[in-house]
Design a protein around this motif. Structure first.
Motif, PDB file in Angstrom:
ATOM      1  N   ASP A   2     -34.849 -33.366 -11.159  1.00 49.28           N
ATOM      2  CA  ASP A   2     -34.457 -33.290  -9.758  1.00 49.28           C
ATOM      3  C   ASP A   2     -33.272 -32.339  -9.586  1.00 49.28           C
ATOM      4  N   GLY A   3     -32.305 -32.431 -10.517  1.00 53.53           N
ATOM      5  CA  GLY A   3     -31.141 -31.537 -10.463  1.00 53.53           C
ATOM      6  C   GLY A   3     -31.548 -30.088 -10.635  1.00 53.53           C
ATOM      7  N   GLN A   4     -32.520 -29.830 -11.500  1.00 55.21           N
ATOM      8  CA  GLN A   4     -32.997 -28.461 -11.708  1.00 55.21           C
ATOM      9  C   GLN A   4     -33.710 -27.939 -10.461  1.00 55.21           C
ATOM     10  N   HIS A   6     -33.059 -28.872  -7.376  1.00 57.50           N
ATOM     11  CA  HIS A   6     -31.996 -28.552  -6.416  1.00 57.50           C
ATOM     12  C   HIS A   6     -31.330 -27.230  -6.783  1.00 57.50           C
ATOM     13  N   ALA A   7     -31.103 -27.018  -8.070  1.00 54.45           N
ATOM     14  CA  ALA A   7     -30.481 -25.774  -8.529  1.00 54.45           C
ATOM     15  C   ALA A   7     -31.382 -24.578  -8.222  1.00 54.45           C
ATOM     16  N   ARG A   9     -33.541 -24.355  -5.683  1.00 57.88           N
ATOM     17  CA  ARG A   9     -33.440 -24.118  -4.248  1.00 57.88           C
ATOM     18  C   ARG A   9     -32.130 -23.425  -3.908  1.00 57.88           C
ATOM     19  N   THR A  10     -31.047 -23.878  -4.532  1.00 52.40           N
ATOM     20  CA  THR A  10     -29.742 -23.266  -4.289  1.00 52.40           C
ATOM     21  C   THR A  10     -29.719 -21.831  -4.795  1.00 52.40           C
ATOM     22  N   TRP A  45     -22.994 -25.710 -12.590  1.00 52.29           N
ATOM     23  CA  TRP A  45     -24.213 -26.447 -12.280  1.00 52.29           C
ATOM     24  C   TRP A  45     -25.436 -25.553 -12.158  1.00 52.29           C
ATOM     25  N   LYS A  79     -33.936 -21.805   2.170  1.00 56.13           N
ATOM     26  CA  LYS A  79     -34.716 -23.023   1.968  1.00 56.13           C
ATOM     27  C   LYS A  79     -33.830 -24.221   2.305  1.00 56.13           C
ATOM     28  N   ARG A  81     -32.763 -28.166   2.611  1.00 53.69           N
ATOM     29  CA  ARG A  81     -32.881 -29.276   1.669  1.00 53.69           C
ATOM     30  C   ARG A  81     -33.989 -30.254   2.059  1.00 53.69           C
ATOM     31  N   MET A  86     -39.477 -29.974  -2.986  1.00 50.42           N
ATOM     32  CA  MET A  86     -38.728 -29.754  -4.221  1.00 50.42           C
ATOM     33  C   MET A  86     -39.698 -29.287  -5.303  1.00 50.42           C
TER      34      MET A  86
END
Length: 198
Positions: A2-4, A6-7, A9-10, A45, A79, A81, A86
């Protein structure tokens, strides 16, 4: 995972911000790649995103701009959130074996088919230009420069196609068009600085 995601998308949003704020003559795939590498070193991050996934974000982003430039899609945007699914692309190594060989054959076939469609469309466009010239129309090379030969609206992927013409040898095609493309070449040379005397 999940963190990846988000990363990823960021990373897209940072890349989009960087790309749109940069002057057009400074935008390039190599510059974007260098910016991503630098960001992954400096922002802790972002390093959670594997390098291959970061490259996949860049590739997808650049392809989105190519689709926009060729008139197949709107310009890429940030993109959000909650509006964006995701997801993250991690390129997989090519596994040898029957499945890998089938994928490789399918990719080669798709490339061949795409090239055949582009070539056929280019021939049709050239024939139409010749007909217009014969009818007395004036053809502006600037207009021709904006026509993409990758047109697919007329292709019915699941339709029935006759194959009885496969044995008929086509006439030799004429690559010559009576359109003066010199102004476009001169614009390109001047834009890249090659047309200026040293």
């Amino acid at each position: 995972m999940d963190g990846q995601a988000h990363a990823a998308r960021t990373m897209w949003n940072l890349l989009h911000d960087w790309w749109t704020m940069l002057p057009r003559d400074k935008r390039s795939l190599a510059a974007a790649d260098a910016a991503i590498r630098q960001a992954r070193k400096e922002i802790d991050w972002l390093a959670h995103l594997p390098a291959q996934a970061a490259q996949a974000v860049l590739k997808t982003y650049f392809q989105a701009w190519k689709n926009c430039w060729e008139g197949r899609a709107a310009a890429p945007d940030f993109k959000a959130r909650f509006r964006t699914v995701m997801s993250m692309d991690i390129p997989q190594p090519d596994h040898r074996g029957p499945a890998g060989q089938r994928r490789a054959r399918a990719m080669k076939f798709n490339a061949l088919l795409t090239n055949a469609v582009i070539f056929h469309n280019a021939l049709d466009i050239a024939e139409i230009v010749r007909q217009l010239l014969e009818e007395g129309w004036e053809i502006d090379p600037e207009d021709l420069a904006h026509i993409s030969p990758y047109l697919t609206e007329h292709i019915n992927r699941f339709g029935e196609y006759s194959t009885h013409e496969l044995g008929i040898q086509p006439e030799a095609y004429d690559p010559k068009l009576d359109v003066d493309f010199t102004p476009l070449r001169e614009q390109d040379l001047t834009a890249t600085g090659l047309g200026q005397a040293a």
